[in-house]
Design a protein around this motif. Sequence first.
Motif: not given
Length: 386
Positions: A159-164, A166-171, A206-209
Amino acid sequence: MSVARLYSKLAPHGKPILCRGLGTSPAVQQAEVTTAEHVRTRAKEKLAHVDAQKPFSPSLIDSFNRRHNYLRISLTERCNLRCFYCMPSEGVELSPRDHILTDDEVIRLAKLFVKSGVTKIRLTGGEPTVRKGLVDIVGRLNELREFGLQSIGMTTNGIALERRLPALIENGLTHLNLSLDTMDPHKFEIMTRRMGHAAVLRSLDAALSLGLESVKLNVVVIKGLNDAEVLDFIQLTQSKDISVRFIEFMPFTGNKWDKAKMLPSSEILDRIQRDHPNTIKAPDELNDTARSYIIPGFKGSFGFISSMSDHFCGSCNRLRLTADGQIKVCLFDAKEISLRDQMRRGTTDDELLETIGHAVRGKQEKHAGMEDIDVVTNRPMILIGG
C-alpha cells in the motif's frame, strides 16, 4: 528467476525435467529425472561446501538436526490493512510502544543471529512500511554482510511501498514478497476491509522494474471467495518475471478458520494443469517452503505453500522474532521467550545465544495437524509477523 535461468538449472541441454501430457518415452523421462537428481545433488554439495567455510553455532541447530539460517523479523504490530485471515474483526490490542524493539535492539539481535549462522533475513509486520526509519534499518542490516548475511527480504502489502522502494533497494533490499489476494478491487476491499488495490498494483510494477533479485506475489486462497481467480494469477506469470505463490488458509486466533474454506494445494494444481497440461515441476531450492512449477513460454513461475495439507516441517530452517522481542521457533507454536527483556536487563550476547539455543532445541519435529493447531493461546498472525 527468469525462465531462461530456470531452464539452465533444470537441464544443461535445454530439456525439461518433467512434463505432463507431452508423450515422452519412458527412457527420455528417466533421463530427465536423472538430470534433475544430478542438479539437486550438485546444489546440495555446493551448499554444504559454503556451510563448511563458515562456523555455524550449535545454538541454531535443533534436536532434529535442522540448521536455522533464516530469520524473520517483525518490525511492527501495526498495519494499514485489516485482512480477515490475519487480524480478528474486533482488532487486536497492540503492545505498548516501549515494548517494541528499538532500532538498536533489532540490529543487535540481527547481528548476533548472523554471526551465529543466519544468512537470510526477512522483514515483516504487521506492515513493515509503517515502521519509522525502515530505510535506515535496511541499511544497517546491509552492513552485516561482512559477517555472512546474504539477502535482505521484506514481506509487504504494498500500500505504501512504491515511493520508498528505490531507497530500500539502494540500502540493500534484495528480495520482495508482495501480498495480493485478488485482482478484483471490490473483492480486495472485502478481504482487507480497506481500499488500496491500485496502490498495490503500482508497487508491483515498480518492484519488477527496479532490479530486485526476486519478486514474489503471495496469494492466500479462500474457497468460495477468491479461488476462481487462480488462473488469472497464473496469467500474470506469462508476461511478468514473478513467482506467484498460492498459500493455504491457515488457522490463527480470531480469524474464523474453517476447514471447508481451505483449498488444498493439490486441488489448485489440478485446476492449473487442466488449463495448462504442459506444466513443468521445477526443482525446489533447499529449505524452500514453496513447491514450484513453470509453464513453458511463460516468463515467471508459480508455487504452493501447503502448510495445512502437506507441511514442510522436516526441512524448516526458520526462526521468528516478534516486534516486541519474543523468539518463536514455529509459526503455530504458542511458546515464546523474550529476548527483549533479557537485553534490557543487561544480558551479554553469549547469554542471549544460550537462551536462543534453549528455544531452538525445544522446537518440535512438526506442528500439530490442522484440526489441532492452538488458536486459543497463540497470537493472531498480525502479532506474530506474517
